[in-house]
Design a protein around this motif. Structure first.
Motif, PDB file in Angstrom:
ATOM      1  N   UNK A  88      26.209  28.347  47.230  1.00  0.00           N
ATOM      2  CA  UNK A  88      26.749  28.590  45.851  1.00  0.00           C
ATOM      3  C   UNK A  88      28.127  28.050  45.751  1.00  0.00           C
ATOM      4  N   UNK A  89      28.568  27.011  46.775  1.00  0.00           N
ATOM      5  CA  UNK A  89      29.848  26.419  46.790  1.00  0.00           C
ATOM      6  C   UNK A  89      30.214  25.515  45.643  1.00  0.00           C
ATOM      7  N   UNK A  90      31.273  25.487  45.111  1.00  0.00           N
ATOM      8  CA  UNK A  90      31.946  24.363  44.223  1.00  0.00           C
ATOM      9  C   UNK A  90      33.198  23.824  44.825  1.00  0.00           C
ATOM     10  N   UNK A  91      33.825  23.167  44.023  1.00  0.00           N
ATOM     11  CA  UNK A  91      35.205  22.309  44.556  1.00  0.00           C
ATOM     12  C   UNK A  91      36.481  22.862  44.057  1.00  0.00           C
ATOM     13  N   UNK A  92      36.343  24.151  43.548  1.00  0.00           N
ATOM     14  CA  UNK A  92      37.774  24.798  43.262  1.00  0.00           C
ATOM     15  C   UNK A  92      37.863  26.065  43.930  1.00  0.00           C
ATOM     16  N   UNK A  93      39.470  26.062  44.364  1.00  0.00           N
ATOM     17  CA  UNK A  93      39.801  27.561  45.122  1.00  0.00           C
ATOM     18  C   UNK A  93      40.477  28.216  44.221  1.00  0.00           C
ATOM     19  N   UNK A  94      40.207  29.651  44.044  1.00  0.00           N
ATOM     20  CA  UNK A  94      41.072  30.324  42.995  1.00  0.00           C
ATOM     21  C   UNK A  94      41.746  31.413  43.734  1.00  0.00           C
ATOM     22  N   UNK A  95      43.179  31.615  43.492  1.00  0.00           N
ATOM     23  CA  UNK A  95      43.845  32.706  44.258  1.00  0.00           C
ATOM     24  C   UNK A  95      44.377  33.584  42.990  1.00  0.00           C
ATOM     25  N   UNK A  96      44.011  34.968  43.119  1.00  0.00           N
ATOM     26  CA  UNK A  96      44.566  35.765  42.009  1.00  0.00           C
ATOM     27  C   UNK A  96      44.834  37.206  42.356  1.00  0.00           C
ATOM     28  N   UNK A  97      45.591  37.972  41.555  1.00  0.00           N
ATOM     29  CA  UNK A  97      45.981  39.371  41.610  1.00  0.00           C
ATOM     30  C   UNK A  97      44.919  40.085  40.715  1.00  0.00           C
ATOM     31  N   UNK A  98      43.929  40.697  41.149  1.00  0.00           N
ATOM     32  CA  UNK A  98      42.916  41.163  39.916  1.00  0.00           C
ATOM     33  C   UNK A  98      43.671  42.017  38.814  1.00  0.00           C
ATOM     34  N   UNK A 150      36.835  28.953  47.939  1.00  0.00           N
ATOM     35  CA  UNK A 150      37.591  29.798  48.660  1.00  0.00           C
ATOM     36  C   UNK A 150      38.253  30.678  47.554  1.00  0.00           C
ATOM     37  N   UNK A 151      38.371  31.922  47.819  1.00  0.00           N
ATOM     38  CA  UNK A 151      38.910  33.006  46.909  1.00  0.00           C
ATOM     39  C   UNK A 151      40.090  33.781  47.654  1.00  0.00           C
ATOM     40  N   UNK A 152      41.238  33.845  47.229  1.00  0.00           N
ATOM     41  CA  UNK A 152      42.202  34.523  47.765  1.00  0.00           C
ATOM     42  C   UNK A 152      42.678  35.593  46.794  1.00  0.00           C
ATOM     43  N   UNK A 153      42.580  36.882  47.336  1.00  0.00           N
ATOM     44  CA  UNK A 153      42.859  38.014  46.162  1.00  0.00           C
ATOM     45  C   UNK A 153      43.788  38.758  46.860  1.00  0.00           C
ATOM     46  N   UNK A 154      44.559  39.394  46.278  1.00  0.00           N
ATOM     47  CA  UNK A 154      45.645  40.285  46.588  1.00  0.00           C
ATOM     48  C   UNK A 154      44.994  41.347  47.173  1.00  0.00           C
ATOM     49  N   UNK A 155      43.954  41.682  47.156  1.00  0.00           N
ATOM     50  CA  UNK A 155      43.322  42.925  47.329  1.00  0.00           C
ATOM     51  C   UNK A 155      42.497  42.951  48.709  1.00  0.00           C
TER      52      UNK A 155
END
Ligand code: P6P
Length: 339
Positions: A110-120, A94-99
């Motif tokens: 293509x799935x792995x175990x990590x979720x990344x939250x970011x403001x690019x 899961x990816x959460x982006x400010x954009x």
């Protein structure tokens, strides 16, 4: 002589992360692979940001370039780079982006175990005037092996495995914590490698700087107004603090981390939850501050204990030197006891 000019024990971020991984023999190296893809994204954005001024000069930014293509805005470009790098790592789900209004759920192959939250590219409104801007990120492990859901990213910040930021300024500096302290790396463009330049960063216990947008003063609540008043007119005979406010969170937080002091974006009558976003601004910076010996407070609780309900939720934040934030907590506690 010349030979001394070259340090030969270069510690690159890649080696550093692999050393960390060796401390976890059970690790399959997934985390190192994920971080290496985040580092790749930062290198790309650093290059694009450094060219931005030139691009604008030759009329590329925001208009059609020589190939007649619409030049992407840097924050849109940065977002695409990070999304693609993170998906291609094969370690995220899961990816959460400010954009992006909605979270990105990575396809199962293509799935792995990590979720990344970011403001690019946080603070991107400052690009045209050359003020430092940055990428901010945090990493969670999915809660369980089931189908990923938003619950896997609506976790308190204290559950983050890692957090960091990359500041694009006079140099490109990546500050990272994987839960055992904070380390800073500077990009050597001639090598294309991030070199360890700030090992084991510790924030001073108390600082001489406060960092807030004074333009919002008329809307502040009591405790914030009292605290800022105390910074300017100390009653205990101590010298007043200096005000430093860049208006780019990564730059203001980086200065606070290295020099000490306090950064605050409080609630106000217009924005009862302040302005900064919980998942990809407040949590990563709070995580780093605690790992460096400082602390982070929302006005009501320890920032990392907050449990977000929405992925773009905002929160007030007071973060920095332990003793400075402690003073803010005392003022809010006093207000609480009166109410
Ligand atoms: P204000 C930049 O737009 C940003 O998101 C953060 O980087 C920065 O700390 C804050 O907003 C500045 O907000 O209201 O003081 O301009």
């Amino acid at each position: 002589h010349a030979a001394d000019a070259y340090r030969t024990d270069l510690m690159t971020i890649t080696r550093f992360v692999l050393n960390e991984q060796c401390k976890h023999p059970e690790s399959r190296g997934d985390f190192s692979i994920l971080l290496s893809h985040i580092v790749l994204g930062c290198k790309f954005v650093c290059s694009a940001v450094n060219k931005a001024g030139l691009a604008k000069l030759i009329g590329l930014a925001g208009e059609t370039n020589v190939q007649g293509e619409e030049q992407k805005k840097l924050d849109v470009l940065s977002n695409e780079v990070f999304i693609k790098a993170l998906v291609s790592s094969g370690r995220t789900c899961i990816l959460v982006s400010e954009e992006d209004e909605e979270a990105t759920f990575v396809e199962s192959s293509k799935r792995g175990r990590y979720c990344v939250v970011f403001d690019p590219l946080d603070g991107s409104s400052n690009i045209d005037c050359g003020v430092s801007i940055g990428t901010i990120f945090g990493i969670y492990m999915v809660k369980d092996g089931g189908e990923p859901t938003l619950d896997d990213v609506l976790q308190p910040g204290k559950n983050m495995l890692a957090a960091g930021y990359c500041m694009y300024g006079s140099s490109c500096t990546l500050v990272l914590s994987t839960g055992t302290g904070v380390n800073g790396f500077t990009l050597d463009p001639s090598l294309g490698e991030f070199i360890l330049t700030h090992p084991s960063i510790k924030i001073p216990k108390k600082g001489k700087i406060y960092s807030v947008n004074e333009g919002n003063a008329k809307n502040w609540d009591g405790p914030t107004a009292k605290y800022v008043e105390k910074c300017k007119f100390p009653q205990d005979g101590s010298s007043s603090k200096s005000l430093r406010y860049i208006g780019s969170m990564v730059a203001d937080v980086h200065r606070t981390l290295l020099y000490g002091g306090i950064f605050l974006y409080p609630a106000d009558k217009k924005s009862p939850n302040g302005k900064l976003r919980v998942l990809y601004e407040v949590f990563p910076m709070s995580f780093l501050m605690e790992q460096a010996g400082g602390q982070a407070f929302t006005g009501k609780q320890r920032a990392l204990d907050l449990i977000p309900q929405k992925i773009h939720e905002r929160s007030p934040i007071f973060l920095g030197s332990f003793d400075d934030v402690e003073e803010v907590k005392a003022l809010y506690a006093a207000e609480e006891s009166v109410n």
